[in-house]
Design an enzyme around this catalytic site. Structure first.
Site, short mmCIF file in Angstrom:
data_model
loop_
_atom_site.label_atom_id
_atom_site.label_comp_id
_atom_site.label_asym_id
_atom_site.label_seq_id
_atom_site.Cartn_x
_atom_site.Cartn_y
_atom_site.Cartn_z
N SER A 10 0.85 -1.20 0.00
CA SER A 10 0.00 0.00 0.00
C SER A 10 0.88 1.24 0.00
O SER A 10 1.65 1.47 0.94
CB SER A 10 -0.90 0.03 1.24
OG SER A 10 -1.42 1.34 1.38
N HIS A 35 -1.22 -1.27 -4.29
CA HIS A 35 -2.49 -0.95 -3.63
C HIS A 35 -2.56 0.55 -3.34
O HIS A 35 -1.64 1.12 -2.74
CB HIS A 35 -2.58 -1.76 -2.33
CG HIS A 35 -3.89 -1.64 -1.61
ND1 HIS A 35 -5.00 -2.38 -1.95
CD2 HIS A 35 -4.27 -0.88 -0.56
CE1 HIS A 35 -6.01 -2.09 -1.13
NE2 HIS A 35 -5.59 -1.16 -0.27
N ASP A 37 -4.72 3.55 -1.64
CA ASP A 37 -5.76 3.83 -0.65
C ASP A 37 -6.29 5.25 -0.79
O ASP A 37 -5.60 6.22 -0.46
CB ASP A 37 -5.19 3.65 0.76
CG ASP A 37 -5.04 2.19 1.12
OD1 ASP A 37 -6.03 1.44 0.97
OD2 ASP A 37 -3.94 1.78 1.55
N MET A 39 -8.85 8.08 0.35
CA MET A 39 -9.64 8.43 1.55
C MET A 39 -10.17 9.84 1.43
O MET A 39 -9.47 10.74 0.96
CB MET A 39 -8.75 8.35 2.78
CG MET A 39 -8.10 7.00 2.97
SD MET A 39 -7.07 7.00 4.43
CE MET A 39 -6.53 5.29 4.44
N HIS A 68 -8.38 1.15 -3.84
CA HIS A 68 -9.30 0.90 -2.73
C HIS A 68 -9.96 2.23 -2.36
O HIS A 68 -9.32 3.10 -1.77
CB HIS A 68 -8.48 0.32 -1.56
CG HIS A 68 -9.24 0.09 -0.30
ND1 HIS A 68 -8.61 -0.16 0.90
CD2 HIS A 68 -10.57 0.06 -0.04
CE1 HIS A 68 -9.51 -0.34 1.85
NE2 HIS A 68 -10.71 -0.19 1.31
N MET A 70 -12.09 4.43 -0.23
CA MET A 70 -12.73 4.63 1.08
C MET A 70 -13.40 5.99 1.02
O MET A 70 -12.99 6.95 1.69
CB MET A 70 -11.67 4.55 2.18
CG MET A 70 -11.17 3.11 2.39
SD MET A 70 -9.60 3.02 3.27
CE MET A 70 -8.48 3.21 1.90
N MET A 139 -11.43 -6.02 5.41
CA MET A 139 -10.63 -5.10 6.21
C MET A 139 -10.32 -5.75 7.56
O MET A 139 -11.22 -6.18 8.28
CB MET A 139 -11.38 -3.78 6.45
CG MET A 139 -11.52 -2.88 5.24
SD MET A 139 -9.98 -2.50 4.38
CE MET A 139 -9.02 -1.70 5.69
N PHE A 145 -6.24 4.56 8.43
CA PHE A 145 -4.84 4.78 8.78
C PHE A 145 -4.03 3.51 8.60
O PHE A 145 -4.54 2.42 8.86
CB PHE A 145 -4.72 5.25 10.24
CG PHE A 145 -5.51 6.50 10.51
CD1 PHE A 145 -4.99 7.76 10.22
CD2 PHE A 145 -6.80 6.42 11.02
CE1 PHE A 145 -5.73 8.91 10.44
CE2 PHE A 145 -7.56 7.56 11.23
CZ PHE A 145 -7.03 8.81 10.95
N ASP A 175 -6.61 -6.56 4.17
CA ASP A 175 -5.96 -5.25 4.24
C ASP A 175 -6.00 -4.72 5.67
O ASP A 175 -7.08 -4.54 6.23
CB ASP A 175 -6.72 -4.30 3.30
CG ASP A 175 -6.11 -2.92 3.19
OD1 ASP A 175 -5.05 -2.68 3.77
OD2 ASP A 175 -6.71 -2.08 2.49
N GLY A 177 -2.78 -4.26 8.93
CA GLY A 177 -2.00 -4.99 9.92
C GLY A 177 -1.45 -6.31 9.43
O GLY A 177 -1.12 -7.20 10.23
N SER A 198 2.88 -0.73 6.25
CA SER A 198 4.04 -0.64 7.14
C SER A 198 5.00 -1.80 6.99
O SER A 198 6.22 -1.62 7.03
CB SER A 198 3.58 -0.59 8.60
OG SER A 198 2.32 -0.07 8.72
C1 DX5 Z 1 -6.21 1.32 5.82
C2 DX5 Z 1 -5.72 1.05 4.42
C3 DX5 Z 1 -4.62 0.06 4.35
C4 DX5 Z 1 -3.38 0.48 5.05
C5 DX5 Z 1 -2.61 -0.74 5.43
O1 DX5 Z 1 -7.30 2.15 5.77
O2 DX5 Z 1 -6.78 0.56 3.62
O3 DX5 Z 1 -4.33 -0.32 3.02
O4 DX5 Z 1 -2.58 1.32 4.29
O5 DX5 Z 1 -1.52 -0.35 6.18
P1 DX5 Z 1 -0.81 -1.33 7.21
O6 DX5 Z 1 -0.34 -2.49 6.43
O7 DX5 Z 1 0.26 -0.48 7.77
O8 DX5 Z 1 -1.86 -1.72 8.22
ZN ZN Z 2 -6.44 -0.40 1.50
#
Ligand code: DX5
Ligand code: ZN
Length: 227
Positions: A10, A35, A37, A39, A68, A70, A139, A145, A175, A177, A198
């Protein structure tokens, strides 16, 4: 026959001032998909980037751009993300009252359609759209975040959705953690696409290849592809 494994870093965890280089770096470090994200500060409590960023990074990789969304509403922006170069466009089941219409619209734009479920949303939310989707995104954190802790109930949800999917040609993605420590359990439960922010971008560019390889080999081992 299991679906191909896809490791999807991501770029939410990338250096935003160097998106082009960061995308090239994960591409050459073994990422299968990129990926993205998106938002809106409304559906989720954070703002990231929009279709212009998808357009800007598109020339830097030939890999699948896994977008993705959001955002709510999503429908007014689908055509823009498609034109910007997204390959997969995923909307949230919770983002509006007309999920079926959103998925039809994505496919009508010639793109792969994905549906995502927040941690509190039961898998039954997608009972009646399974024949309209190419990807289901579970999710495993509350979206908004990067860097949050994996919510363990996602494992059970993945297994249930895997059973619902049956032999349909649908990718099952997780997706939030995701790390080399839980990638094996996720793969065993049926996920074939693993998003990681991360866990991929930690340690700087020289670590990306090892970080991706660690997630991949944990998943491959669980899939019986590594001895
Ligand atoms: C969260 C995002 C994820 C996020 C994952 O809202 O959709 O894609 O970036 O980040 P990590 O892998 O650090 O949890
Ligand atoms: Zn995502």
């Amino acid at each position: 026959m299991q679906r191909a494994l896809a490791i999807a870093p991501s770029i939410l965890a990338a250096d935003f001032a160097r998106f082009g280089e960061e995308v090239r770096a994960i591409d050459s470090s073994g990422a299968d998909w990129v990926h993205v994200d998106v938002m809106d500060g409304h559906f989720v409590p954070n703002i990231s980037f929009g279709p212009q960023v998808v357009r800007a990074i598109r020339p830097h990789t030939k890999k699948v751009l896994d977008v993705h969304l959001m955002i709510a509403p999503a429908d007014p922006y689908l055509a823009e993300f498609a034109a910007a170069g997204a390959d997969i466009i995923t909307v949230h089941a919770e983002a509006g009252p007309h999920l079926h219409r959103s998925l039809q619209a994505i496919r009508a734009l010639g793109k792969k359609a994905g549906v995502s479920l927040n941690p509190a949303t039961p898998e039954s939310a997608i009972d009646y759209v399974l024949d309209l989707v190419d990807l289901v995104l579970v999710m495993s954190v509350n979206p908004g975040f990067g860097g949050q802790a994996f919510i363990p109930s996602a494992l059970d949800k993945v297994a249930r959705i895997k059973a619902m999917i049956g032999d349909r040609p649908i990718d099952l993605e997780v997706d939030g953690g995701v790390t080399a420590d839980n990638a094996g359990a996720l793969a065993k439960a049926g996920a074939n696409a693993l998003v990681a922010g991360s866990a991929v971008f930690k340690g700087g560019e020289s670590a990306y290849a090892d970080n991706i390889a660690a997630i991949r080999s944990a998943a491959e081992r669980a899939r019986g592809e590594l001895v």
